[in-house]
Design a protein around this motif. Structure first.
Motif, PDB file in Angstrom:
ATOM      1  N   LEU A 147       0.811  -1.208   0.000  1.00  0.00           N
ATOM      2  CA  LEU A 147       0.000   0.000   0.000  1.00  0.00           C
ATOM      3  C   LEU A 147       0.849   1.264   0.000  1.00  0.00           C
ATOM      4  O   LEU A 147       0.346   2.364   0.174  1.00  0.00           O
ATOM      5  N   SER A 148       2.162   1.104  -0.243  1.00  0.00           N
ATOM      6  CA  SER A 148       2.995   2.228  -0.654  1.00  0.00           C
ATOM      7  C   SER A 148       2.830   2.480  -2.154  1.00  0.00           C
ATOM      8  O   SER A 148       3.247   3.530  -2.667  1.00  0.00           O
ATOM      9  N   TYR A 149       2.232   1.520  -2.849  1.00  0.00           N
ATOM     10  CA  TYR A 149       2.019   1.600  -4.296  1.00  0.00           C
ATOM     11  C   TYR A 149       0.532   1.664  -4.655  1.00  0.00           C
ATOM     12  O   TYR A 149       0.171   2.207  -5.693  1.00  0.00           O
ATOM     13  N   GLN A 150      -0.305   1.054  -3.832  1.00  0.00           N
ATOM     14  CA  GLN A 150      -1.713   0.878  -4.153  1.00  0.00           C
ATOM     15  C   GLN A 150      -2.592   1.520  -3.087  1.00  0.00           C
ATOM     16  O   GLN A 150      -2.094   1.994  -2.073  1.00  0.00           O
ATOM     17  N   GLY A 151      -3.896   1.519  -3.319  1.00  0.00           N
ATOM     18  CA  GLY A 151      -4.795   2.215  -2.413  1.00  0.00           C
ATOM     19  C   GLY A 151      -5.392   1.364  -1.314  1.00  0.00           C
ATOM     20  O   GLY A 151      -5.775   1.874  -0.265  1.00  0.00           O
ATOM     21  N   GLY A 152      -5.486   0.046  -1.548  1.00  0.00           N
ATOM     22  CA  GLY A 152      -6.094  -0.809  -0.545  1.00  0.00           C
ATOM     23  C   GLY A 152      -7.578  -0.562  -0.412  1.00  0.00           C
ATOM     24  O   GLY A 152      -8.176   0.236  -1.140  1.00  0.00           O
ATOM     25  N   ILE A 153      -8.199  -1.241   0.536  1.00  0.00           N
ATOM     26  CA  ILE A 153      -9.632  -1.134   0.789  1.00  0.00           C
ATOM     27  C   ILE A 153      -9.852  -0.961   2.286  1.00  0.00           C
ATOM     28  O   ILE A 153      -9.355  -1.758   3.087  1.00  0.00           O
ATOM     29  N   THR A 154     -10.547   0.077   2.665  1.00  0.00           N
ATOM     30  CA  THR A 154     -10.939   0.395   4.050  1.00  0.00           C
ATOM     31  C   THR A 154      -9.749   0.650   4.980  1.00  0.00           C
ATOM     32  O   THR A 154      -9.866   0.485   6.179  1.00  0.00           O
ATOM     33  N   VAL A 155      -8.622   1.065   4.419  1.00  0.00           N
ATOM     34  CA  VAL A 155      -7.458   1.402   5.266  1.00  0.00           C
ATOM     35  C   VAL A 155      -6.838   2.731   4.804  1.00  0.00           C
ATOM     36  O   VAL A 155      -5.644   2.802   4.517  1.00  0.00           O
ATOM     37  N   PRO A 156      -7.614   3.814   4.738  1.00  0.00           N
ATOM     38  CA  PRO A 156      -7.080   5.068   4.196  1.00  0.00           C
ATOM     39  C   PRO A 156      -5.909   5.624   4.992  1.00  0.00           C
ATOM     40  O   PRO A 156      -4.939   6.136   4.406  1.00  0.00           O
ATOM     41  N   GLY A 157      -5.957   5.554   6.320  1.00  0.00           N
ATOM     42  CA  GLY A 157      -4.851   6.056   7.129  1.00  0.00           C
ATOM     43  C   GLY A 157      -3.584   5.250   6.926  1.00  0.00           C
ATOM     44  O   GLY A 157      -2.481   5.800   6.786  1.00  0.00           O
ATOM     45  N   TYR A 158      -3.731   3.930   6.902  1.00  0.00           N
ATOM     46  CA  TYR A 158      -2.581   3.052   6.702  1.00  0.00           C
ATOM     47  C   TYR A 158      -1.950   3.303   5.334  1.00  0.00           C
ATOM     48  O   TYR A 158      -0.724   3.409   5.207  1.00  0.00           O
ATOM     49  N   THR A 159      -2.791   3.398   4.308  1.00  0.00           N
ATOM     50  CA  THR A 159      -2.274   3.638   2.966  1.00  0.00           C
ATOM     51  C   THR A 159      -1.534   4.969   2.887  1.00  0.00           C
ATOM     52  O   THR A 159      -0.440   5.047   2.309  1.00  0.00           O
ATOM     53  N   ALA A 160      -2.105   6.014   3.469  1.00  0.00           N
ATOM     54  CA  ALA A 160      -1.431   7.309   3.468  1.00  0.00           C
ATOM     55  C   ALA A 160      -0.080   7.229   4.180  1.00  0.00           C
ATOM     56  O   ALA A 160       0.919   7.786   3.717  1.00  0.00           O
ATOM     57  N   SER A 161      -0.047   6.514   5.296  1.00  0.00           N
ATOM     58  CA  SER A 161       1.206   6.415   6.059  1.00  0.00           C
ATOM     59  C   SER A 161       2.265   5.657   5.284  1.00  0.00           C
ATOM     60  O   SER A 161       3.448   6.028   5.301  1.00  0.00           O
ATOM     61  N   LYS A 162       1.876   4.605   4.577  1.00  0.00           N
ATOM     62  CA  LYS A 162       2.854   3.799   3.861  1.00  0.00           C
ATOM     63  C   LYS A 162       3.305   4.460   2.559  1.00  0.00           C
ATOM     64  O   LYS A 162       4.451   4.267   2.128  1.00  0.00           O
ATOM     65  N   HIS A 163       2.439   5.247   1.929  1.00  0.00           N
ATOM     66  CA  HIS A 163       2.926   6.094   0.840  1.00  0.00           C
ATOM     67  C   HIS A 163       3.943   7.091   1.391  1.00  0.00           C
ATOM     68  O   HIS A 163       4.951   7.390   0.746  1.00  0.00           O
ATOM     69  N   GLY A 164       3.674   7.601   2.589  1.00  0.00           N
ATOM     70  CA  GLY A 164       4.606   8.525   3.221  1.00  0.00           C
ATOM     71  C   GLY A 164       5.961   7.904   3.499  1.00  0.00           C
ATOM     72  O   GLY A 164       7.002   8.544   3.314  1.00  0.00           O
ATOM     73  N   ILE A 165       5.957   6.652   3.924  1.00  0.00           N
ATOM     74  CA  ILE A 165       7.223   5.952   4.190  1.00  0.00           C
ATOM     75  C   ILE A 165       8.041   5.811   2.909  1.00  0.00           C
ATOM     76  O   ILE A 165       9.267   5.995   2.914  1.00  0.00           O
ATOM     77  N   ALA A 166       7.389   5.496   1.797  1.00  0.00           N
ATOM     78  CA  ALA A 166       8.116   5.379   0.529  1.00  0.00           C
ATOM     79  C   ALA A 166       8.745   6.709   0.145  1.00  0.00           C
ATOM     80  O   ALA A 166       9.901   6.771  -0.317  1.00  0.00           O
ATOM     81  N   GLY A 167       8.007   7.802   0.349  1.00  0.00           N
ATOM     82  CA  GLY A 167       8.553   9.109   0.042  1.00  0.00           C
ATOM     83  C   GLY A 167       9.657   9.523   0.994  1.00  0.00           C
ATOM     84  O   GLY A 167      10.673  10.103   0.576  1.00  0.00           O
ATOM     85  N   LEU A 168       9.479   9.223   2.275  1.00  0.00           N
ATOM     86  CA  LEU A 168      10.495   9.557   3.265  1.00  0.00           C
ATOM     87  C   LEU A 168      11.794   8.804   2.989  1.00  0.00           C
ATOM     88  O   LEU A 168      12.894   9.357   3.150  1.00  0.00           O
ATOM     89  N   THR A 169      11.679   7.566   2.568  1.00  0.00           N
ATOM     90  CA  THR A 169      12.863   6.769   2.214  1.00  0.00           C
ATOM     91  C   THR A 169      13.682   7.482   1.143  1.00  0.00           C
ATOM     92  O   THR A 169      14.917   7.593   1.240  1.00  0.00           O
ATOM     93  N   LYS A 170      13.020   7.995   0.121  1.00  0.00           N
ATOM     94  CA  LYS A 170      13.722   8.704  -0.960  1.00  0.00           C
ATOM     95  C   LYS A 170      14.300  10.027  -0.468  1.00  0.00           C
ATOM     96  O   LYS A 170      15.445  10.379  -0.794  1.00  0.00           O
TER      97      LYS A 170
END
Length: 253
Positions: A147-170
């Protein structure tokens, strides 16, 4: 000496009590690293992860820290950064998840997930990354997600956080790579842990997930071992800012 040998290194693994964190700590210990395990409910002594590490002939220290408490995480960072023995490897794995449709996803759940999964990750890495950069050596590994790549289902906070981790890594890699610090992430696929119990208990969701995984099975926590050791080792010296999927082929489908 093998480029994958971690003998003499000190690794901090957050979320180490069970699941993926425990497997990562065990893998690093078996490669030669001493371990500081951090978790909100980690036993002071006698934990399963401690038994794993000592069975590999390495030392283990338990630290109990709640990643929902930013002040506690800041204190943890100051503690670890101020020690005589420096931290060589930081595995930022602590995390949580809350499931609810977006229209019903509460502020409290959103705030908790973002605090644990993203803000506290930054607070800790800021403290240790500064020291690593000054020493001109260090390995930082985040646990991202599919969910650093995809949207998932019923986990909007988790998805946002894991997209954030991918960006923070870079972002951190861009700053710290010139100072000899490797910052990367691992994106586990669908792994059989407590976090995915609800999915595995749902026959329809479980079947639809398995149908898409080319490997034909849920992953195990031990499937993360090789990637963890690799990114923590000298074999990954020229790898910066990447997120490595360990997903049974899910993203390639």
């Amino acid at each position: 000496m093998s480029a994958f040998d971690l003998t003499g290194k000190l690794a901090v693994v957050t979320g180490a009590r069970r699941g993926i964190g425990r497997a990562m700590a065990r893998a690093l210990a078996e490669a030669g690293a001493d371990i500081i395990g951090v978790s909100a409910n980690l036993e002071e002594s006698g934990s399963e992860v401690e038994k794993d590490v000592t069975a590999a002939g390495r030392t283990f220290e338990a630290i109990r820290t709640d990643f929902a408490d930013r002040a506690a995480v800041r204190a943890l960072g100051e503690n670890l950064a101020g020690r005589d023995r420096p931290v060589d490897i930081l595995v930022n794995n602590a995390g949580t998840i809350r499931r609810a449709p977006a229209a019903e996803h509460s502020d409290a759940d959103w705030d908790l997930v973002l605090q644990v999964n993203l803000t506290s990750q930054f607070v800790l890495v800021r403290a240790l990354g500064k020291v690593m950069a000054a020493r001109r050596q260090g390995k930082i590994i985040f646990t991202a997600s599919l969910l650093s790549y995809q949207g998932g289902i019923t986990v909007p906070g988790y998805t946002a956080s894991k997209h954030g981790i991918a960006g923070l890594t870079k972002a951190l890699a861009n700053e710290w790579a010139p100072h000899g610090v490797n910052v990367n992430a691992i994106a586990p696929g669908y792994i059989a842990t407590d976090n995915t119990q609800a999915l595995r208990d749902d026959p329809a969701r479980s079947a639809s997930i398995l149908e898409r995984i080319p490997a034909g099975r849920w992953g195990s926590a031990d499937d993360l071992a090789g990637a963890t050791v690799f990114l923590a080792s000298d074999a990954a010296t020229y790898i910066h800012g990447t997120t490595l999927p360990v997903d049974g082929g899910w993203l390639g489908r």
